[in-house]
Design a protein around this motif. Structure first.
Motif, PDB file in Angstrom:
ATOM      1  N   PRO A  45     -32.575  97.034  61.586  1.00 60.99           N
ATOM      2  CA  PRO A  45     -33.373  98.013  62.333  1.00 60.99           C
ATOM      3  C   PRO A  45     -34.821  97.551  62.450  1.00 60.99           C
ATOM      4  O   PRO A  45     -35.423  97.108  61.469  1.00 60.99           O
ATOM      5  CB  PRO A  45     -33.255  99.279  61.474  1.00 60.99           C
ATOM      6  N   ASP A  46     -35.365  97.648  63.663  1.00 60.82           N
ATOM      7  CA  ASP A  46     -36.742  97.212  63.920  1.00 60.82           C
ATOM      8  C   ASP A  46     -36.959  95.767  63.468  1.00 60.82           C
ATOM      9  O   ASP A  46     -38.045  95.386  63.039  1.00 60.82           O
ATOM     10  CB  ASP A  46     -37.737  98.137  63.223  1.00 60.82           C
ATOM     11  N   ASN A  47     -35.886  94.962  63.565  1.00 59.09           N
ATOM     12  CA  ASN A  47     -35.920  93.548  63.172  1.00 59.09           C
ATOM     13  C   ASN A  47     -36.427  93.338  61.746  1.00 59.09           C
ATOM     14  O   ASN A  47     -37.060  92.322  61.429  1.00 59.09           O
ATOM     15  CB  ASN A  47     -36.768  92.726  64.155  1.00 59.09           C
ATOM     16  N   GLY A  48     -36.144  94.298  60.863  1.00 54.32           N
ATOM     17  CA  GLY A  48     -36.484  94.159  59.451  1.00 54.32           C
ATOM     18  C   GLY A  48     -37.916  94.454  59.103  1.00 54.32           C
ATOM     19  O   GLY A  48     -38.367  94.135  57.985  1.00 54.32           O
ATOM     20  N   ASN A  49     -38.647  95.090  59.991  1.00 51.68           N
ATOM     21  CA  ASN A  49     -40.069  95.340  59.750  1.00 51.68           C
ATOM     22  C   ASN A  49     -40.317  96.118  58.459  1.00 51.68           C
ATOM     23  O   ASN A  49     -41.344  95.919  57.793  1.00 51.68           O
ATOM     24  CB  ASN A  49     -40.664  96.097  60.933  1.00 51.68           C
ATOM     25  N   TRP A  50     -39.365  97.000  58.089  1.00 51.50           N
ATOM     26  CA  TRP A  50     -39.545  97.851  56.906  1.00 51.50           C
ATOM     27  C   TRP A  50     -38.677  97.406  55.725  1.00 51.50           C
ATOM     28  O   TRP A  50     -38.571  98.140  54.735  1.00 51.50           O
ATOM     29  CB  TRP A  50     -39.206  99.304  57.254  1.00 51.50           C
ATOM     30  N   HIS A  51     -38.075  96.238  55.810  1.00 45.49           N
ATOM     31  CA  HIS A  51     -37.050  95.851  54.840  1.00 45.49           C
ATOM     32  C   HIS A  51     -37.559  94.922  53.737  1.00 45.49           C
ATOM     33  O   HIS A  51     -36.815  94.070  53.242  1.00 45.49           O
ATOM     34  CB  HIS A  51     -35.868  95.220  55.571  1.00 45.49           C
ATOM     35  N   CYS A  52     -38.798  95.092  53.303  1.00 43.65           N
ATOM     36  CA  CYS A  52     -39.295  94.228  52.227  1.00 43.65           C
ATOM     37  C   CYS A  52     -38.593  94.511  50.903  1.00 43.65           C
ATOM     38  O   CYS A  52     -38.296  93.582  50.138  1.00 43.65           O
ATOM     39  CB  CYS A  52     -40.806  94.363  52.073  1.00 43.65           C
ATOM     40  N   VAL A  53     -38.312  95.782  50.598  1.00 37.00           N
ATOM     41  CA  VAL A  53     -37.656  96.105  49.326  1.00 37.00           C
ATOM     42  C   VAL A  53     -36.200  95.614  49.315  1.00 37.00           C
ATOM     43  O   VAL A  53     -35.792  94.924  48.368  1.00 37.00           O
ATOM     44  CB  VAL A  53     -37.718  97.614  49.020  1.00 37.00           C
ATOM     45  N   PRO A  54     -35.393  95.914  50.334  1.00 38.48           N
ATOM     46  CA  PRO A  54     -34.034  95.374  50.333  1.00 38.48           C
ATOM     47  C   PRO A  54     -34.001  93.847  50.280  1.00 38.48           C
ATOM     48  O   PRO A  54     -33.175  93.268  49.573  1.00 38.48           O
ATOM     49  CB  PRO A  54     -33.448  95.898  51.651  1.00 38.48           C
ATOM     50  N   THR A  55     -34.912  93.192  51.023  1.00 36.15           N
ATOM     51  CA  THR A  55     -34.911  91.728  51.038  1.00 36.15           C
ATOM     52  C   THR A  55     -35.304  91.163  49.677  1.00 36.15           C
ATOM     53  O   THR A  55     -34.666  90.227  49.169  1.00 36.15           O
ATOM     54  CB  THR A  55     -35.877  91.200  52.115  1.00 36.15           C
ATOM     55  N   SER A  56     -36.335  91.712  49.058  1.00 31.31           N
ATOM     56  CA  SER A  56     -36.748  91.232  47.738  1.00 31.31           C
ATOM     57  C   SER A  56     -35.665  91.464  46.698  1.00 31.31           C
ATOM     58  O   SER A  56     -35.453  90.628  45.807  1.00 31.31           O
ATOM     59  CB  SER A  56     -38.049  91.932  47.316  1.00 31.31           C
TER      60      SER A  56
END
Length: 283
Positions: free
Chosen positions: A69-80
């Protein structure tokens, strides 16, 4: 959780040598999770005046990517958190992430598989929520623990959140948290962003790799930044950037956390940290 992004000008390769307080050297190995990655590790408060936490071989996955969603703009926590789980998966906690994919590869099926894992964690953490602006800390902790439970590791791994905003020596505290219990605990520092007037305007989560310093000298924090890669600034969302580690000095705290000197616009502070604690000595 994006903010202004830059190339990793201070980044160093994950494969590097570090020296323990005893003076002996150890060499880190490549962070590719598709192959067997030898453990490079030192963690602990060595003396009453110095500390050294170090984790090697942790991936540095880009959060901004097609398929989120939104090309991962808000996905710092899931990615980390996926960075941390890739490490766990290769060091005794098998099948936390199903499959054998290389997080450093842009080729298929690797790239899409990693994206799917980040998406799954985002769903567990309710990333975006009702307001589309990141991940609530409680939801992040619940999401990680749900993943551990789903994979049968609830008695072996536990996620929690520790506030560091008023910690007098947050660097030392990070090392203590990393070394607690059986050690090799994974840390996801939470960096709070402020404007020039001191008002809170956002935040970002990274994957911790080191915390080193002395009480009479300087304190440093190292991490892999999911939004610090070239692709994090809205570039090629179909290509994984080269892995790299960043290291910054911790400054003084004003009650909102120690300043992370030189990071982005120099207005980020270490507000807290997510801790993935090993409850049993699996590896």
């Amino acid at each position: 959780m994006n903010g202004s992004l830059r190339f990793k000008g201070k980044a160093v390769a994950v494969a590097l040598a570090f020296v323990s307080f005893a003076g002996s050297a150890a060499t880190a190995s490549s962070a590719s999770a598709a192959t067997s990655t030898p453990l490079c590790f030192y963690s602990g408060v060595a003396t009453s005046t110095s500390w050294n936490y170090r984790m090697c071989g942790i991936p540095d996955i880009d959060q901004r990517r097609a398929g989120l969603p939104d090309n991962g703009n808000w996905h710092c926590v899931p990615t980390s958190s996926v960075n941390a789980m890739f490490w766990l998966d290769r060091h005794g906690y098998s099948d936390i992430l199903v499959g054998d994919y290389d997080p450093q590869s842009s080729a298929e099926p690797h790239y899409s598989a990693v994206t799917s894992k980040i998406s799954r964690m985002g769903d567990l953490m309710d990333t975006g929520g009702l307001f589309g602006n990141g991940t609530d800390p409680d939801d992040a902790v619940d999401g990680m623990n749900e993943q551990f439970e789903d994979k049968g590791y609830e008695a072996h791994l536990e996620a929690s959140y520790v506030d560091l905003s008023e910690e007098l020596n947050p660097g030392r505290k990070l090392a203590e948290l990393g070394a607690a219990g059986y050690g090799k605990n994974l840390l996801l520092p939470r960096l709070w962003h402020y404007d020039a007037e001191g008002d809170h305007i956002g935040g970002h989560i990274v994957t911790g790799t080191s915390a080193q310093g002395t009480t009479n000298g300087r304190s440093y924090i190292g991490f892999n930044d999911p939004a610090g890669a070239p692709n994090g600034g809205g570039g090629d969302i179909y290509t994984q950037s080269p892995f790299g580690e960043e290291s910054y000095e911790l400054g003084t705290s004003n009650g909102d956390g120690a300043r992370v000197i030189g990071y982005k616009d120099n207005n980020y502070r270490l507000e807290g940290v997510f801790v993935i604690k090993r409850l049993t000595n699996v590896s």
